[in-house]
Write a protein that holds these residues in place. Structure first.
Motif, PDB file in Angstrom:
ATOM      1  N   GLN A 186      -7.524  50.370 -20.269  1.00 24.77           N
ATOM      2  CA  GLN A 186      -6.939  49.126 -20.794  1.00 24.77           C
ATOM      3  C   GLN A 186      -7.531  47.831 -20.042  1.00 24.77           C
ATOM      4  O   GLN A 186      -7.627  46.866 -20.914  1.00 24.77           O
ATOM      5  N   ILE A 187      -7.924  47.855 -18.831  1.00 25.90           N
ATOM      6  CA  ILE A 187      -8.474  46.965 -18.321  1.00 25.90           C
ATOM      7  C   ILE A 187      -9.807  46.489 -19.091  1.00 25.90           C
ATOM      8  O   ILE A 187      -9.970  45.404 -19.209  1.00 25.90           O
TER       9      ILE A 187
ATOM     10  N   GLU B 155      -9.249  41.818 -12.089  1.00 24.17           N
ATOM     11  CA  GLU B 155      -8.582  42.082 -10.895  1.00 24.17           C
ATOM     12  C   GLU B 155      -7.061  42.119 -11.220  1.00 24.17           C
ATOM     13  O   GLU B 155      -5.998  42.851 -10.881  1.00 24.17           O
ATOM     14  N   PRO B 156      -6.633  41.024 -11.874  1.00 28.45           N
ATOM     15  CA  PRO B 156      -5.179  40.506 -11.975  1.00 28.45           C
ATOM     16  C   PRO B 156      -4.422  41.789 -12.559  1.00 28.45           C
ATOM     17  O   PRO B 156      -3.245  42.187 -12.575  1.00 28.45           O
ATOM     18  N   LEU B 157      -5.160  42.227 -13.556  1.00 27.87           N
ATOM     19  CA  LEU B 157      -4.808  43.651 -14.448  1.00 27.87           C
ATOM     20  C   LEU B 157      -4.494  44.850 -13.444  1.00 27.87           C
ATOM     21  O   LEU B 157      -3.335  45.522 -13.596  1.00 27.87           O
ATOM     22  N   TYR B 158      -5.390  45.072 -12.720  1.00 29.36           N
ATOM     23  CA  TYR B 158      -5.508  46.098 -11.918  1.00 29.36           C
ATOM     24  C   TYR B 158      -4.453  45.974 -10.758  1.00 29.36           C
ATOM     25  O   TYR B 158      -3.537  46.866 -10.665  1.00 29.36           O
TER      26      TYR B 158
ATOM     27  N   LEU C 217     -16.428  42.440 -14.791  1.00 34.62           N
ATOM     28  CA  LEU C 217     -15.360  43.410 -15.361  1.00 34.62           C
ATOM     29  C   LEU C 217     -14.337  43.340 -14.226  1.00 34.62           C
ATOM     30  O   LEU C 217     -12.950  43.164 -14.345  1.00 34.62           O
ATOM     31  N   ASP C 218     -14.665  43.328 -12.775  1.00 34.82           N
ATOM     32  CA  ASP C 218     -13.872  43.458 -11.678  1.00 34.82           C
ATOM     33  C   ASP C 218     -13.183  41.929 -11.492  1.00 34.82           C
ATOM     34  O   ASP C 218     -11.730  42.023 -10.995  1.00 34.82           O
TER      35      ASP C 218
ATOM     36  N   ARG D 130      -8.956  44.856 -22.322  1.00 34.79           N
ATOM     37  CA  ARG D 130      -8.597  43.610 -22.237  1.00 34.79           C
ATOM     38  C   ARG D 130      -9.634  42.536 -21.773  1.00 34.79           C
ATOM     39  O   ARG D 130      -9.858  41.495 -22.276  1.00 34.79           O
ATOM     40  N   VAL D 131     -10.376  43.033 -20.685  1.00 32.91           N
ATOM     41  CA  VAL D 131     -11.321  42.064 -20.405  1.00 32.91           C
ATOM     42  C   VAL D 131     -12.426  41.715 -21.570  1.00 32.91           C
ATOM     43  O   VAL D 131     -12.859  40.570 -21.756  1.00 32.91           O
ATOM     44  N   LYS D 132     -12.817  42.860 -22.289  1.00 35.65           N
ATOM     45  CA  LYS D 132     -13.601  42.476 -23.472  1.00 35.65           C
ATOM     46  C   LYS D 132     -13.001  41.604 -24.550  1.00 35.65           C
ATOM     47  O   LYS D 132     -13.589  40.556 -24.864  1.00 35.65           O
TER      48      LYS D 132
END
Ligand SMILES: Nc1ncnc2c1ncn2[C@@H]1O[C@H](COP(=O)(O)OP(=O)(O)OP(=O)(O)O)[C@@H](O)[C@H]1O
Ligand code: SF4
Ligand SMILES: [Mg+2]
Length: 348
Positions: A146-147, A135-138, A130-131, A150-152
């Motif tokens: 949201q992160i 990370e680019p989203l964070y 997840l991290d 989107r990661v899922k």
């Protein structure tokens, strides 16, 4: 050494990225005063363009400057000179990536991503999936919810189950790790992706799965790829056009089928002769190049390939061959491009 003129290409597509006369010279330093005693010409006057939704394959022996060219485009390393024009919005003038300040670069980088060679060392072992993927989203201000969503979504796109979200990289195989690296690269829906030997470290069967995944993503997300590899079979599989590099310089650039069937540069011919072909039919002899790859800190005069070229003539030893268009969209740097009948891979 004579410098090539800025290259003008004939092109029917819509350009996303143009590299013009790019040079990256690394200084060679000596002693505690770091006295400069020479330079490695890792990328030497390279000009290419990549069209929207196109995959440009870049091939050449180890040390020929493929990674350095990719890193210059991403501005992960500062170029010595040249221009890198990003045509982000077709209606506006292009942005020269090399002229951007830090803030402007961060903005434009959202549109660019890189997939690395080694899925073992490129993922931080202390971060969860997840991290890593998020990370680019964070860094671009997305909320935690949201992160996670989107990661899922990204995990499903690359063929991984979202129940693995909180696991660490060590729990995954090489192929799965490369899928994680690809998911991370896709996080911000980049327009342009550099794939640097993305499948080289994987077993052949896993390589095929990852290549198929990249092809599927190309169809659904339509990114533009610079696909770097030293394996010509892999390059053939994914590329629309192919560039062949030798000690920092482009030797040949052409649509994939043309370069594989009708190469016009002796170096390309030699590389093609080494591809193992399982099909029945006549086998051709492998061309064994004499000597070593030229030293990028001390290039031979004239054509830099001349000490290894079986077609070398006197002028090759003194005159740098011009970069010329020998047929539509097919460029080559060889004095004898018009009089040699070179062999490609056998037509299937
Ligand atoms: N940071 C650096 N400092 C000095 N020289 C460098 C640096 N990075 C690359 N080089 C040199 O630049 C040249 C091109 O290296 P590069 O890694 O771009 O080649 P490559 O085609 O990607 O090779 P490979 O197929 O092995 O990955 C080599 O001679 C290399 O030694
Ligand atoms: S210019 Fe001469 S040495 Fe160079 S590739 Fe062509 S034939 Fe060979
Ligand atoms: Mg490399």
């Amino acid at each position: 050494m004579a410098e090539k003129e800025t290259t003008h290409f004939t092109n029917t597509g819509e350009v996303l990225l143009e590299v013009k006369n790019l040079k990256k010279y690394f200084p060679i330093e000596q002693g505690f005063m770091h006295k400069k005693i020479g330079e490695v010409k890792a990328v030497d006057d390279v000009s290419i363009y990549i069209n929207r939704n196109e995959t440009l394959g870049l091939v050449g022996e180890s040390g020929c400057g493929k990674t350095t060219l990719g890193r210059c485009i991403m501005r992960a390393v500062e170029s010595t000179s040249g221009e890198i024009l990003f045509h982000l919005d077709a209606k506006k003038p292009p942005v020269n990536i090399l002229g951007l300040d830090k803030k402007e670069l961060l903005d434009i980088r959202r549109n660019m991503a890189i997939i690395f060679q080694n899925p073992y060392s490129s993922l931080d072992p202390r971060m969860t999936i997840l991290d890593i993927v998020g990370e680019p989203l964070y860094l671009n201000g997305y909320s935690r919810d949201q992160i996670t969503d989107r990661v899922k979504e990204l995990m499903s796109m690359v063929g991984l189950e979202s129940k693995f979200l909180n696991r660490y990289p060590h729990a995954f195989s090489g192929g799965q790790r490369q899928r994680i690296g690809i998911a991370r690269a896709l996080a911000l829906k980049p327009r342009f992706i550099v794939s640097d030997e993305a499948v080289s470290a994987l077993d052949v069967s896993v390589q095929a799965q990852i290549l198929n995944l990249l092809q599927d993503l190309k169809e659904t997300m339509q990114p533009t790829f610079l696909f770097i590899a030293h394996d010509l079979s892999v390059i053939e599989h994914v590329s629309d056009r192919v560039g062949v590099m030798y000690v920092g310089r482009l030797m040949e650039l052409a649509p994939t089928e043309e370069i594989y069937l009708k190469p016009r540069h002796p170096y390309t011919e030699a590389l093609l002769s080494a591809i193992p072909r399982p099909e029945p039919g006549p086998k051709k002899d492998r061309i064994l190049l004499p000597g070593e790859v030229a030293n990028a800190a001390d290039l031979p005069p004239g054509c830099c390939f001349h000490p290894r070229c079986r077609y070398c003539q006197d002028r090759c030893k003194t005159e740098v061959p011009p970069w010329q268009e020998v047929s539509f969209g097919h460029y080559v740097s060889c004095h004898r491009a018009d009089d040699l009948e070179l062999q490609g891979v056998i037509e299937r």
